[in-house]
Write a protein that holds these residues in place. Structure first.
Motif, short mmCIF file in Angstrom:
data_model
loop_
_atom_site.label_atom_id
_atom_site.label_comp_id
_atom_site.label_asym_id
_atom_site.label_seq_id
_atom_site.Cartn_x
_atom_site.Cartn_y
_atom_site.Cartn_z
N GLY A 170 -12.32 -7.73 85.96
CA GLY A 170 -13.48 -8.60 86.10
C GLY A 170 -14.13 -8.98 84.80
N GLU A 171 -14.45 -8.00 83.95
CA GLU A 171 -15.10 -8.30 82.69
C GLU A 171 -14.75 -7.24 81.67
N LEU A 172 -15.07 -7.54 80.41
CA LEU A 172 -14.70 -6.66 79.32
C LEU A 172 -15.78 -6.76 78.24
N ARG A 173 -16.14 -5.62 77.67
CA ARG A 173 -17.10 -5.61 76.56
C ARG A 173 -16.34 -5.36 75.26
N VAL A 174 -16.56 -6.24 74.30
CA VAL A 174 -15.80 -6.16 73.05
C VAL A 174 -16.77 -6.10 71.87
N PRO A 175 -17.00 -4.92 71.32
CA PRO A 175 -17.71 -4.85 70.03
C PRO A 175 -16.70 -5.08 68.91
N LEU A 176 -16.80 -6.21 68.24
CA LEU A 176 -15.83 -6.54 67.20
C LEU A 176 -15.90 -5.52 66.06
N GLU A 177 -14.75 -5.25 65.48
CA GLU A 177 -14.66 -4.28 64.40
C GLU A 177 -15.07 -4.94 63.08
N PRO A 178 -16.17 -4.46 62.44
CA PRO A 178 -16.64 -5.15 61.22
C PRO A 178 -15.66 -5.03 60.07
N ARG A 179 -15.50 -6.12 59.35
CA ARG A 179 -14.72 -6.10 58.11
C ARG A 179 -15.57 -5.44 57.02
N PRO A 180 -14.94 -4.96 55.97
CA PRO A 180 -15.73 -4.45 54.85
C PRO A 180 -16.47 -5.58 54.14
N ALA A 181 -17.63 -5.24 53.58
CA ALA A 181 -18.34 -6.18 52.72
C ALA A 181 -17.65 -6.20 51.35
N ARG A 182 -17.92 -7.29 50.58
CA ARG A 182 -17.36 -7.41 49.24
C ARG A 182 -18.49 -7.32 48.22
N LEU A 183 -18.30 -6.49 47.21
CA LEU A 183 -19.32 -6.28 46.18
C LEU A 183 -18.77 -6.68 44.83
N ASP A 227 -31.61 -2.40 45.50
CA ASP A 227 -31.45 -2.27 46.94
C ASP A 227 -30.91 -3.59 47.48
N VAL A 228 -29.78 -3.53 48.15
CA VAL A 228 -29.15 -4.73 48.67
C VAL A 228 -28.86 -4.55 50.16
N LYS A 229 -28.51 -5.64 50.80
CA LYS A 229 -28.08 -5.58 52.20
C LYS A 229 -26.62 -5.96 52.27
N LEU A 230 -25.81 -5.07 52.79
CA LEU A 230 -24.38 -5.32 52.94
C LEU A 230 -24.12 -5.90 54.33
N ARG A 231 -23.41 -7.01 54.37
CA ARG A 231 -23.07 -7.65 55.64
C ARG A 231 -21.56 -7.65 55.82
N ALA A 232 -21.14 -7.31 57.00
CA ALA A 232 -19.70 -7.28 57.28
C ALA A 232 -19.06 -8.62 56.96
N GLY A 233 -17.99 -8.58 56.18
CA GLY A 233 -17.28 -9.79 55.84
C GLY A 233 -17.95 -10.65 54.79
N GLY A 234 -19.17 -10.28 54.36
CA GLY A 234 -19.90 -11.08 53.38
C GLY A 234 -19.72 -10.52 51.97
N GLU A 235 -20.22 -11.27 51.00
CA GLU A 235 -20.11 -10.84 49.61
C GLU A 235 -21.50 -10.73 49.00
N VAL A 236 -21.71 -9.66 48.25
CA VAL A 236 -22.94 -9.45 47.50
C VAL A 236 -22.58 -9.47 46.02
#
Length: 596
Positions: free
Chosen positions: A504-517, A576-585
């Motif tokens: 009927g249905e499925l819950r999918v929490p996507l697996e975060p990619r690493p952030a790039r620094l 102090d920074v914020k790391l976002r999955a798949g994003g670059e800092v």
């Protein structure tokens, strides 16, 4: 005095010109006088380009473009441009002081800019330096938004753009990749720059923000920006998709024209009940607080109506999308939760009906097989008759007709195998023909995605985008579903329609990619992340560090982190920074390298 123009006060200054509030003594009206810096005015090539641009822009006539009244002329000692004087603030200052409140209200300005640029492009005029500082908010009656400084960046030759007063002509935050690489600007370059403004209007953030101009330009060239809906979940899916297209590195992948951008914004605004964006912008500029306060109810009513229409058509996924937008704009809306509950009940009933239909189809198929195969099976399992004595066997043909009437009722099933091409075939085939028809009904399968699906594909074909609740329709047989988001690894699953009907249905929490620094500055700088040495700045410049988003935060897709930068002979820096999955800092190794 500058000719017939009296210079009253300096109101602005930039890398190319000084701007004065002035008075036209001949016509007795207030004007703005833009006086080119002497080192540019003295260069013949710059003066010639200035004159060409002034004549080209003077042909434009649009309520959202600053009108040009006069220019110095080719033979003048000083090069200047005379325009209408706009009393108000730049869009950057207006947004900081007033704000937009909702992405759609920001799009009232974005749509106006797209319309003005469509007019300019039709006349062959490219802006080349779109940014919020070149958009003026006229605050006298009637208030308006006006685009200024058309073509000013072209006054400089390409080899002068990086040297003028030590600055870069054109903001790196808004510069199209092809301009960064030294190519000529065209209408698609303006589309990119407008895309950066739309992103800022929708989210309050700049898409390619970084600690210094070099890092900003690198992100521009790599097309590295956070998805608008991740930056602000209230951004509608259609708007996020439009912005992503505008910010494509390849100009051929951007919208083909400003008309296309404007029309897309019109559709987005119409969904929240804004059918006359010009009038809506006028009302917003006159009383921003009142419009922002009234917007949730106005947008909610329009979106609920669209959701109800979609639900009535049986388009549950589309209805959910509209209802979700209502709650994003107005979380306290009391009407939508009940509609969502009814929609969920309806979907459960449809799913149950689909399962029952599939079961009936199976039973029908089994029944058809039983009707066809049963007599054969019984005949095969019946005990074989004993062979008669030879004499009786030879005489048997004569009495054979006598018992025939007694066995006539059982004869048709017995003859069915031999007469498969005859009268018994239709009777046996009717249930079997109905079974595939019943089994062909598509099975609904819902996937709840976290954070959301930028793209959802069924058997390699995109079926949804920018949805948190994705509804697949699976025909009988095996399928492959795929869910993608730039922040995460793709989710891929093989599933059959039968399995989907059961689940009927499925819950999918996507697996975060690493952030790039990445760390700009002295390559020897040691980089520590949350107390752990990860390498040197030089290593990050060759290839960014891949850093898992720290666990334990409010979201598995972004979390705060502390960076310590240590260079021998220099004081250590902590950021102090914020790391976002798949994003670059990108950070600067020394304080002096950060942009002001």
């Amino acid at each position: 005095m500058l000719g017939r123009y009296e210079l009253l006060e300096q109101v602005g200054s930039g890398g190319m010109a000084v701007v004065y509030r002035g008075r036209d003594t001949a016509l007795d009206r207030e004007v703005a006088v833009k006086l080119l810096h002497p080192h540019l005015a003295s260069a013949p090539d710059s003066r010639a380009r200035f004159s060409r641009e002034a004549r080209a822009v003077a042909r434009l006539s649009h309520p959202s473009i600053v009108e040009i009244y006069d220019y110095a002329g080719d033979a003048a000692v000083e090069s200047y441009l005379v325009t209408e004087f706009v009393r108000g603030r730049t869009l950057r200052a207006w947004a900081a002081g007033v704000g937009f409140g909702f992405p759609e209200l920001g799009m009232l300005v974005g749509r106006t800019l797209a319309d003005a640029l469509a007019h300019a492009h039709a006349a062959g005029v490219i802006h080349r330096d779109l940014k919020p500082e070149n958009v003026l908010v006229h605050e006298d009656e009637p208030p308006s938004v006006k685009l200024a400084d058309f073509g000013i960046a072209r006054i400089l030759a390409s080899d002068e753009r990086m040297t003028m007063t030590g600055a870069l002509v054109g903001s790196p935050h808004h510069m199209a990749p092809e301009i960064v690489e030294g190519h000529d600007a065209d209408a698609r370059s303006d589309v990119f720059s407008l895309g950066t403004i739309l992103y800022w209007l929708a989210t309050g953030k700049l898409p390619f923000a970084a600690s210094n101009p070099t890092a900003i330009l690198r992100r521009v060239l790599e097309g590295d920006f956070e998805d608008p809906r991740q930056a602000d979940p209230r951004v509608p899916g259609a708007l996020a998709a439009l912005i992503r297209r505008c910010l494509q590195v390849d100009p051929a992948k951007r919208p083909a024209s400003m008309v296309e951008v404007r029309d897309a914004l019109d559709r987005i605004l119409a969904e929240v009940g804004i059918d006359r964006p010009g009038d809506a912008l006028l009302a917003f500029l006159r009383d921003p607080a009142a419009v922002k306060a009234a917007f949730p109810a106005r947008a909610g009513a329009a979106l609920v109506a669209l959701g109800d229409a979609a639900a009535a058509e049986g388009a549950a996924a589309r209805a959910l999308g509209y209802y979700d937008r209502v709650l994003a704009i107005d979380p306290a809306n009391a009407e939508v939760p009940a509609k969502l509950a009814r929609l969920a009940r309806r979907r459960r009933l449809r799913r149950a009906a689909a399962i029952a239909g599939a079961a009936l189809a199976v039973l029908a198929a089994v029944g058809a097989v039983a009707l066809t195969v049963g007599p054969r099976l019984r005949a095969a399992l019946a005990p074989a008759p004993r062979p008669p004595p030879p004499a009786v066997a030879r005489a048997a043909p004569e009495p054979a007709p006598a018992p025939a009437p007694a066995t006539e009722a059982a004869a048709p099933p017995a003859r069915a195998p031999a007469g498969a091409q005859g009268a018994s075939a239709p009777g046996a085939g009717t249930p079997a023909a109905a079974a595939p028809h019943a089994a062909a009904a598509a099975v609904p399968f819902t996937v709840h995605v976290r954070p959301y699906a930028q793209r959802a594909l069924l058997d390699g074909v995109e079926v949804a985008h920018d949805q948190q609740l994705v509804r697949f329709e699976l025909a009988p047989g095996p399928h492959v579903i795929q869910v993608e988001h730039a922040c995460c690894s793709p989710f891929v699953r093989r599933i059959s329609a039968e399995e989907a009907a059961r689940q009927g249905e499925l819950r999918v929490p996507l697996e975060p990619r690493p952030a790039r620094l990445r760390v700009e500055g002295d390559p020897a700088t040691r980089v520590y992340l949350d107390g752990r040495l990860v390498g040197t700045a030089g290593e990050s410049q060759r290839a960014p560090f891949l850093v898992a988003v720290p666990a334990g935060g409010e979201s598995p897709y972004e979390a705060p982190a502390r960076i310590l930068l240590d260079l021998a002979g220099a004081p250590a820096r902590t950021l102090d920074v914020k790391l976002r999955a798949g994003g670059e800092v990108t950070v600067a190794a020394t304080q002096a390298q950060e942009s002001p």
